[in-house]
Design a protein around this motif. Structure first.
Motif, short mmCIF file in Angstrom:
data_model
loop_
_atom_site.label_atom_id
_atom_site.label_comp_id
_atom_site.label_asym_id
_atom_site.label_seq_id
_atom_site.Cartn_x
_atom_site.Cartn_y
_atom_site.Cartn_z
N THR A 1 16.18 133.33 54.87
CA THR A 1 17.76 133.47 54.37
C THR A 1 18.54 132.57 55.13
OG1 THR A 1 17.29 135.73 53.62
CG2 THR A 1 19.62 134.87 53.59
N GLN A 2 18.37 132.60 56.52
CA GLN A 2 19.22 132.05 57.47
C GLN A 2 18.62 130.36 57.36
OE1 GLN A 2 18.57 133.34 61.54
NE2 GLN A 2 20.25 131.91 62.27
N VAL A 3 17.46 130.07 57.32
CA VAL A 3 17.05 128.66 57.10
C VAL A 3 17.51 128.20 56.01
CG1 VAL A 3 15.22 127.06 56.76
CG2 VAL A 3 14.88 129.07 58.56
N TYR A 4 17.54 128.74 54.73
CA TYR A 4 18.01 128.25 53.70
C TYR A 4 19.45 127.89 53.71
CZ TYR A 4 18.25 127.14 48.66
OH TYR A 4 18.51 126.50 47.58
N ALA A 5 20.10 129.09 53.96
CA ALA A 5 21.51 128.78 54.15
C ALA A 5 21.97 127.70 55.03
CB ALA A 5 22.20 130.22 54.58
N HIS A 6 21.39 127.34 56.15
CA HIS A 6 21.55 126.54 56.79
C HIS A 6 21.12 124.95 56.54
CE1 HIS A 6 22.80 124.89 60.87
NE2 HIS A 6 21.90 124.16 61.00
N LEU A 7 20.16 125.11 55.44
CA LEU A 7 19.77 123.78 55.13
C LEU A 7 21.01 123.32 54.14
CD1 LEU A 7 15.99 124.43 53.75
CD2 LEU A 7 16.83 122.73 55.35
#
Lengths: 153, 750
Positions: free
Chosen positions: B260-266
């Motif tokens: 979730t964190q990676v996708y949101a940051h992407l």
């Protein structure tokens, strides 16, 4: 179009003798690895092809000499003699090599595999686009062979 | 990107100085007075293409070339006044560059000749740009180090995970994701320790049971042993369940959190990030890398810890049980561990080759299956089959080698264990039969053998620990790289929000380069009035699409600025601005979902009537109504179930519904037939009303409605005017393009 002649300008640049006079050119070998001295596109500083030289034997003797010198100057790559270290890091393959030009370290991406050339040697392109020629496996020292083996053949 | 990181990358990877050598810097005042170093670079090849260290220093008045000898002392100093330099002539060779620094005197020989590898090109190009700039821009001398380090390290930064750190730091950071799940971690950890301890019980009880039977112990005692054995099995099962379930759930939650964190940051990263990273690589970071971390967190950490615990536990128990026999089993342990490590290394070596062969095979598949029509059209089925066969044979040979190595290793290892067991028998037998002292009971001996059998698994796990750690750390690095990447387009602190744009666009001396080297746009200045429709034309590679990407702020200009309604685009709130900009692209991107969702993308509360109205205006309503489920029809991935014209009209409907103040049309009608083009053109006529419109089109006739045409060539704005004005221009770029198209059209008609 008759076969033109090549000459060197006073500032040392390669030029093609045209109807308008000598025009500075650079050479783009169409097949730098499979036929490095044939199928040469002679282009001016604007990148326009002035002449397509299929076979350098068509040139006069003087032009052939000039062409040979220019080709050796412009198509040189780093020639690797041995590979003292080849290790994997995150996302990178790190090479430490001894080349004919001196020791050098460079990196390639992990999925960048050496490309086999017709003479049995291999071509490696680093992250910056510098090219390195590695001799055929049997022509490397045993330690370099061992390091290089997984990447080729 | 911090300067220190760049310098560290240069030091670690290029074996060239990460900054101008101090000794050289100290000598500069004697060489060129009080001049600051504005930029510097290294020409790393000599005329014979041998490696060398020659520094190229650009000051406010001079260009200085300094050759460094082995002891870092400068020799062969050449100072060239900038006022005498006309330009730099660059020749690109196959693997390097040649520079000739030309004098303003056309009859003079070049002032200097330099040779350098491609590694130095970005730094050298910075110097060339500044040397040749008509108006020398002010460059802060303090930025010289930064400019050098940034240009030299960029390809490495792009290729590698930007974060660096030792394994421990990365694993520590990874484990910090466990914080919210302390309870699960404790429960799982305690269960794991208890079940390890419990696994030591059955062999001991079995030995006591056998001794009890042979010594004629009472049946009550024997039953008690069996009860203990049964209870230990039950407890073991319970703790296995507790450990597996807690750790698996926890690992899954951690992987979920990271994903979730990676996708949101992407979503916050600029297009530059997505340009330099392959799509597959980004997707794998969100999917397979997080999955690998799940495996490591859920099982890896505990497995390794438990195996170590088990090994020490078993060793201690064996030595306590019978130290003589215990030594027979424990002494070979370091050697066995070493053989695991060596075998792992050997396998890694061969696996690398096998992986490469496998990737050759899959690349044949991924190349030919999507291109099967071409294969069939050129009747190349046999050739492709042969190519696949060759790759398949190569795979077979390499994997045969893989199997040859491991199938020799494991039986050898098993034999070693058998040999040790035999040695235990040989040493224990005289003591079992009473021929030698001290005597050993049958039960103790059986216990011993059962414990010995448990040795193999922890040894194997510990032997594979390095590989597992490397894989996990590698995945963690790749994930943390995304999380640590700053949005490339920085937001200013005080952002301006304009609720409704007028649509005035001004470009002032805008320059742009994707790679810092090739200037895609050069000194573009123009002004668009609100409501004006402007056509951008020019040959391929002229910079048209780049220009519009700057206007929507996918990238920031490398120099100059863009003003929207008089405000610098960098000062505008990007979210608010982009909601007022609409784009219709050559290859419109539709998401998997219904037609309704695609039209209303970003406007979830859109009124159905407004959606239909937009579709009508886009001439899409008719074909949508013919679809099986009308607006609720699900279109496949990227809208593959629709024709090119249908996809385009849906994207126009999307733009109409968003009612943008600035509209960008990038080759909106280039990939469709004449009939569809007419339909789309009618839709576009509806769309452009009352907005500022920038349209790119190869078919110049489609830009007749434009108020003005801007002609780009080689990144420069070369012509501007109405369609008719530009056609009148003798030898003009636009006229040339137009005549070429007319000629092509006539030939086609003939």
């Amino acid at each position: 179009m008759p076969v033109p002649s090549l000459l060197l300008l006073p500032d040392g640049r390669l030029a093609l003798q045209t109807e308008k006079g000598p025009e500075a050119i650079h050479i783009t070998p169409c097949f730098p690895w499979t036929a490095p001295l044939q199928y040469l596109s002679l282009r001016n500083s604007e990148g326009e092809e002035l002449y397509f030289l299929k076979n350098p034997d068509d040139l006069d003797a003087s032009s052939q000499e000039i062409l040979k010198a220019e080709m050796s100057r412009s198509t040189g790559t780093f020639l690797i003699e041995s590979i003292p270290s080849l290790r994997k890091e995150i996302e990178l393959r790190c090479w430490e090599v001894i080349t004919t030009r001196g020791p050098r370290s460079f990196q390639t991406e992990l999925d960048e595999w050496p490309r086999e050339l017709p003479d049995g040697s291999f071509l490696v392109e680093d992250l910056f686009g510098d090219l390195y020629k590695v001799p055929a496996l049997k022509n490397l020292d045993p330690a370099s062979q061992k390091r290089f083996w997984p990447l080729v053949g | 990107m911090t300067d220190s990181l760049n310098q560290r990358l240069i030091q670690s990877y290029t074996s060239q100085p990460s900054t101008l050598p101090k000794t050289l810097r100290e000598r500069l005042p004697t060489i060129w007075g009080k001049q600051d170093v504005v930029l510097y670079a290294m020409a790393d090849l000599d005329a014979a293409h041998n490696l060398q260290e020659q520094w190229v220093l650009l000051g406010s008045d001079d260009l200085c070339l300094l050759q460094i000898s082995g002891d870092s002392e400068a020799e062969a100093i050449q100072k060239i006044p900038r006022s005498s330099i006309d330009k730099v002539r660059e020749t690109a060779d196959l693997s390097g560059y040649r520079w000739e620094i030309l004098s303003k005197d056309p009859n003079a020989a070049p002032l200097a000749k330099l040779h350098f590898s491609r590694r130095q090109q970005a730094c050298m190009e910075n110097i060339r740009l500044l040397l040749q700039a008509e108006n020398t821009p002010e460059v802060d001398p303090e930025l010289a180090d930064r400019s050098y380090a940034d240009a030299l390290s960029e390809p490495i930064r792009n290729a590698q995970a930007a974060i660096r750190g030792d394994q421990l730091t990365v694993i520590w950071r990874l484990l910090s994701y466990l914080k919210p799940y302390k309870k699960d971690l404790w429960l799982g950890g305690i269960a794991a320790v208890l079940l390890t301890a419990l696994s030591l019980v059955p062999p001991r009880v079995s030995g006591l049971l056998i001794d009890g039977i042979s010594k004629g112990t009472s049946s009550t005692s024997l039953q008690m042993y069996i009860a203990v054995l049964g209870a230990s099995y039950l407890l073991h099962t319970f703790f296995v369940w507790l450990r597996l379930s807690r750790m698996a759930y926890m690992g899954e939650r951690v992987a979920h959190d990271i994903r979730t964190q990676v996708y949101a940051h992407l979503q916050t990263l600029s297009l530059r990030f997505f340009t330099r990273k392959q799509t597959g690589s980004i997707i794998s970071r969100c999917s397979s890398d997080t999955d690998r971390l799940w495996d490591f967190i859920a099982f890896g950490v505990i497995e390794v810890a438990l195996s170590t615990l088990m090994l020490f536990g078993l060793g201690t128990v064996l030595l306590l049980l019978d130290w003589r026999l215990g030594l027979l089993l424990t002494i070979p342990v370091p050697f066995i561990l070493f053989s695991f490590v060596m075998h792992g290394r050997k396998m890694q070596h061969i696996f690398l080759k096998a992986f490469r062969k496998w990737s050759d095979l899959t690349s044949v598949l991924s190349g030919t299956i999507p291109g099967i029509r071409v294969v069939k059209a050129f009747h190349q089925e046999d050739r492709e089959t042969k190519r696949f066969l060759n790759c398949n044979d190569d795979c077979l040979h390499t994997f045969t080698l893989v199997h040859k190595v491991w199938t020799r290793f494991w039986p050898s290892l098993t034999f070693s264990f058998h040999a040790i067991t035999l040695a235990v028998y040989i040493f224990a037998l005289p003591r079992l039969t009473g021929q030698s002292e001290p005597a050993i009971s049958t039960g103790t001996f059986v216990t011993f053998l059962l414990y010995a059998g448990m040795f193999m698994q922890p040894l194997q796990t510990i032997g594979q620990m390095t590989r597992m750690m490397n894989r996990a750390v590698s995945s963690a690095h790749r994930i943390f790289e995304i999380l640590d990447t700053e949005p490339h387009i920085p937001e200013t602190v005080d952002q301006i929000t304009i609720p409704r744009l007028d649509g005035k666009i001004q470009l002032e001396n805008v320059r742009f380069s994707y790679d810092g080297v090739r200037q895609v746009l050069q000194d573009i200045s123009l002004e668009l009035q609100p409501g004006e429709m402007v056509g951008l034309v020019g040959p391929s590679g002229a910079g048209k699409s780049t220009l519009i990407q700057l206007m929507v702020r996918f990238y920031d200009p490398t120099a100059g600025r863009i003003l929207i309604d008089g405000h610098d685009l960098r000062e505008l709130d990007i979210g608010s601005y982009r909601t007022q900009v609409g784009m219709v692209l050559q290859d419109p991107y539709l998401f998997h979902g219904s037609i309704r969702e695609n039209i209303a993308y970003g406007l979830e509360d859109a009124d159905p009537a407004a959606i239909i109205e937009a579709a009508r205006a886009a001439h899409a309503h008719e074909f949508i109504c013919k679809m099986p489920q009308a607006y609720e029809t699900i279109i496949g991935e990227r809208g593959q179930t629709l024709s090119g014209g249908e996809r385009q009209r849906i994207s126009i409907a999307r733009a109409i519904l968003h009612n943008p103040r600035i509209l960008i049309l990038d080759e909106a009608t280039s990939n469709v037939d004449t009939e569809t083009e007419r339909n789309i053109q009618e839709a576009l006529d509806q769309l452009v009303k009352g907005r500022t419109v920038i349209a790119i089109a190869h078919r110049l006739s489609t830009l007749r409605r434009a108020n003005r045409l801007l002609v780009l060539k080689d990144g420069k704005l070369v012509e501007s005017g109405t369609h008719e004005e530009l056609l009148q221009k003798e030898g003009g770029v636009f006229r040339g393009l137009y005549e070429m198209q007319q000629e092509l059209h006539q030939n086609f008609v003939v």
